[in-house]
Design an enzyme around this catalytic site. Structure first.
Site, short mmCIF file in Angstrom:
data_model
loop_
_atom_site.label_atom_id
_atom_site.label_comp_id
_atom_site.label_asym_id
_atom_site.label_seq_id
_atom_site.Cartn_x
_atom_site.Cartn_y
_atom_site.Cartn_z
N ASP A 278 0.87 -1.17 0.00
CA ASP A 278 0.00 0.00 0.00
C ASP A 278 0.92 1.23 0.00
O ASP A 278 2.14 1.13 0.14
CB ASP A 278 -0.97 -0.02 1.19
CG ASP A 278 -2.17 0.88 0.94
OD1 ASP A 278 -3.22 0.66 1.56
OD2 ASP A 278 -2.06 1.79 0.10
C1 GLC Z 1 -4.26 4.48 -0.08
C2 GLC Z 1 -5.14 3.30 0.24
C3 GLC Z 1 -5.21 2.30 -0.85
C4 GLC Z 1 -5.07 3.00 -2.18
C5 GLC Z 1 -3.65 3.54 -2.27
C6 GLC Z 1 -3.39 4.31 -3.56
O1 GLC Z 1 -3.60 4.92 1.06
O2 GLC Z 1 -4.94 2.61 1.46
O3 GLC Z 1 -6.46 1.62 -0.71
O4 GLC Z 1 -5.32 2.12 -3.25
O5 GLC Z 1 -3.34 4.36 -1.16
O6 GLC Z 1 -4.15 5.47 -3.58
#
Ligand code: GLC
Length: 745
Positions: A278
């Protein structure tokens, strides 16, 4: 002749399977050839994902050096093609970039938030929505979305409950598969297909106290029984990628979790897709306190099989030295690069790396808007309808449309819709005026201009409007910004002075239709008492207005069912239908105000409930009313017992005993009465959404086999245990009378 004909019939599947196998092996050959030419720096470059900075010098430098494998959040088509041209035509090996974006519940045409989509209990409409999102997003150059979010959660305090499909593993799994199918289409190589991403792996929905990014304590048995099944279903659905979750499970952050990412995802489930971290989750392992520095974070994530580092700069900064020092084997790098290249080949990026700039983009098509409206109709859950106030009849000549969500084009879209354009939203007020303005006089007065507002003056205006109307249509709920990532609330009442607003309107004596538009279950017990009819509509997306207008005026009939329990009070959380019976299930409930003053300590019961809330929710999982009534016949069961390798069929007849055609969701629940581990009092094992004409009857049936009865044992193995089971076919998770059957050895 006959033999020859049969021969070809047999040959066809064999030819098809061998064609797939050969394409896989062809791709693997291409990957091996490319990998053999790549330097260590170029391999690591593929494992680096960064958010776009357009045509900045840094971006160009990264691409020229082959140091970026994927870019997220670049939304200008021309820039996407310019960056892609740099990679394909100017970098040494010409490996295309994978452009990605969070397309969670629509790209331009916004569908209800996933929690609302789950309330439709209609996988087809969910798949259609994902397909439309893919068509819209890929036309803008996006080929990878970070969805579906399939974290089971039982905590409405958590902002990300909005993105989830609710509290149940089975329903979440079905909905997640529908989204994956919609996003990815029939073939990833189709230019309108977008790689899906099953997230967040895993256990994120168990975040302690409903506070985002918090720690989780999940025993292996519960991890496998509750939180992993939707991800296993995602593997079966062919999810092209997975994403690590931010949280730690029992002290181990998912980005370093070898058991989760290697033992389970790769070894047990044989998953060969891409695992991405993430945003910064590798780097955040320093904050977690499990890594001293970014170099150790890179090493731990690599050893845990995380293929791509989203915005952590850990891999690009330290993997080379870790390989050169022997602390990380280049074989691990090669495995990750294979997973990345495999996805790029499957998407056809090597053959078609560019997005068409000139064509008219398929945005907000009539089909898309109609599907979004249908999804919003089916996502609305009718909780109350006293004296059949809904649908409004021609006797209603004047309506007052009141409330902060009555005309809030941006807020009705909900969270996680970066590319939405609120100017395309049709609000409830606009829809009622346009679609029914010739049928009723519409008085509009928001009262409160946004959900958190406190305004006695605004409430007074609303009361005056209400006094002129026959019925008040009151749209309450949450602004979009109060929902989603990092938008957790310790109190889940209606924000601001909304409770005062409904109290003031209630004093006018006018009938109230309350519509809740929110990103989570809210505690609305008091407001429920003041409203005559209640629709729980979540954040319904672009077409929320027309959907709600048709529901209120009867052109559509509610069919939504709760995908998550509505608690009476926040203190009951976690409260969910699939709970354990405990040693003292709630009996003889003495509520706090019923206990006599001076009562002896032993004069009040000793069973499992809250003195100030009792033991039941406001509304249970699976609950939802209609404008008609349905009657369930007694169940018929084909056998009183099954062995481990056969099955039985259970059926019942559902009669539409009202005056309007409508849809009903028949739900199959099973309880294992006695197990080596205590089992939930009910578990959803199937459902069927059926449309039944007024006065007609329809049969629904389900097949029960031993596999449905399996649960995780302490050794991590799923087994069914012989014994006695109860089953229900019912309209929600609390009603219905059970049938008994046995599972024999
Ligand atoms: C965010 C989220 C994730 C998302 C990623 C990209 O913090 O936790 O669900 O896809 O970053 O935006």
């Amino acid at each position: 002749m006959t033999i020859r004909k049969h021969f070809w019939l047999l040959a066809i599947p064999t030819l098809f399977l061998s064609a797939c196998a050969s394409s896989e092996s062809k791709t693997d050959k291409k990957i091996d050839q490319l990998l053999s030419k790549m330097t260590l720096v170029e391999k690591i470059g593929q494992m680096n994902q960064v958010t776009s900075t357009g045509m900045s010098g840094d971006m160009k430098g990264l691409i020229n050096g082959g140091n970026v494998g994927s870019i997220l959040n670049e939304m200008d088509i021309k820039t996407i093609n310019k960056l892609q041209r740099l990679a394909v035509e100017e970098s040494r090996l010409g490996i295309p970039i994978l452009f990605s974006r969070d397309v969670i519940h629509g790209f331009k045409t916004i569908f209800p938030i996933p929690l609302g989509q789950a309330a439709t209990w209609n996988p087809q409409i969910v798949e259609d929505g994902a397909r439309i999102a893919a068509i819209e997003a890929t036309s803008q150059g996006i080929r990878w979305t970070f969805a579906p979010m399939i974290d089971v959660t039982r905590d409405p305090r958590w902002g990300r409950v909005a993105e989830s499909c609710g509290e149940d593993p089975y329903l979440t799994g079905i909905m997640g598969q529908a989204m994956i199918k919609g996003f990815q289409g029939d073939s990833l190589s189709n230019p309108t297909s977008m790689a899906a991403c099953a997230k967040h792996f895993a256990g994120y929905g168990a975040t302690e106290s409903g506070k985002d990014y918090n720690t989780t304590w999940i025993p292996e048995v519960q991890l496998r029984d509750t939180y992993l099944p939707p991800f296993k279903a995602a593997v079966k659905a062919g999810a092209a990628s997975f994403m690590c979750s931010f949280n730690d499970i029992n002290g181990v952050p998912s980005s370093a979790n070898v058991h989760l990412n290697k033992d389970i995802l790769r070894d047990e489930w044989k998953y060969d897709g891409l695992l991405v971290s993430d945003w910064g989750s590798i780097q955040e392992m320093i904050n977690h306190g499990v890594c001293t520095d970014l170099k150790e974070a890179a090493q731990k994530a690599m050893l845990a099989g995380v293929d791509m580092d989203m915005m952590g700069y850990a891999y690009i900064s330290h993997l080379k030295e870790l390989v050169e020092s022997g602390e990380v084997s280049e074989k691990l790098i090669d495995e990750s690069v294979r997973n990345i290249l495999r996805l790029k080949f499957k998407l056809g990026l090597f053959d078609n790396p560019y997005v068409q700039e000139s064509v008219i983009k398929p945005l907000y098509t009539d089909v898309a808007l109609e599907k979004a409206k249908q999804a919003a109709i089916e996502s609305a859950v009718l909780l109350k309808n006293e004296n059949a106030l809904l649908p409004l009849t021609e006797k209603v000549r004047t309506v007052a449309v009141i409330g902060p969500l009555s005309d809030a084009p941006a807020d009705q879209l909900g969270t996680w819709c970066f590319d939405a354009e609120p100017e395309h939203s049709v609000t409830p007020l606009a829809a009622i005026q346009k679609m029914y303005g010739d049928q009723v006089k519409v008085i509009a007065e928001k009262g409160l201009t946004y959900s958190r507002e406190k305004s006695a003056e605004g409430i007074a205006k609303a009361v005056r409007a209400a006094q002129k109307a026959d019925v008040v249509l009151l749209f309450l709920g949450e602004e979009a910004v109060l929902s989603g990532e990092a938008r957790c609330r310790a109190d889940i009442n209606l924000p601001g002075d909304q409770n005062k607003l409904i109290e003031a309107i209630n004093k006018t004596g006018k009938p109230i239709v309350m519509v809740i538009m929110a990103g989570r279950p809210l505690t609305i017990a008091k407001e429920m008492e003041m409203a005559d009819a209640v629709l729980y509509a979540f954040h319904g997306g672009t077409m929320a207005g027309p959907a709600l207008a048709d529901l209120i005026f009867g052109k559509a009939v509610p069919s939504g069912k709760l995908p998550i329990t509505l608690p009476r009070m926040v203190g009951q959380i976690p409260i969910y239908y699939a709970h354990k019976n405990t040693g003292r299930p709630a009996t003889d409930i003495d509520l706090i105000d019923d206990i006599p003053v001076g009562a002896a300590q032993t004069s009040v019961g000793f069973s499992s409930y809250h003195l100030d809330a009792g033991d039941s929710p406001l509304f249970p999982f699976g609950f939802g009313l209609s404008y008609t009534t349905f009657q369930y016949s007694e169940m018929s069961i084909s056998a009183s017992g099954i062995s481990m390798n056969d099955s039985l069929t259970v059926a019942c007849e559902i009669s539409n005993t009202g005056k309007v055609d409508a849809s009903e969701v028949a739900q199959l629940y099973i309880q294992d009465m006695v197990g080596s581990l205590a089992r939930p009092v009910r578990e959803l094992k199937g459902f069927q959404k059926v449309r039944i004409k007024a006065g007609q009857t329809q049969k629904v049936s389900f097949t029960i086999d031993a596999e449905m009865l399996e649960f995780c044992h302490a050794d991590g193995i799923f087994r069914a245990e012989p014994g006695t089971f109860q089953l229900w076919i019912s309209p929600d998770s609390q009603s219905g009378s059970p049938e008994i059957f046995t599972l024999k050895k």
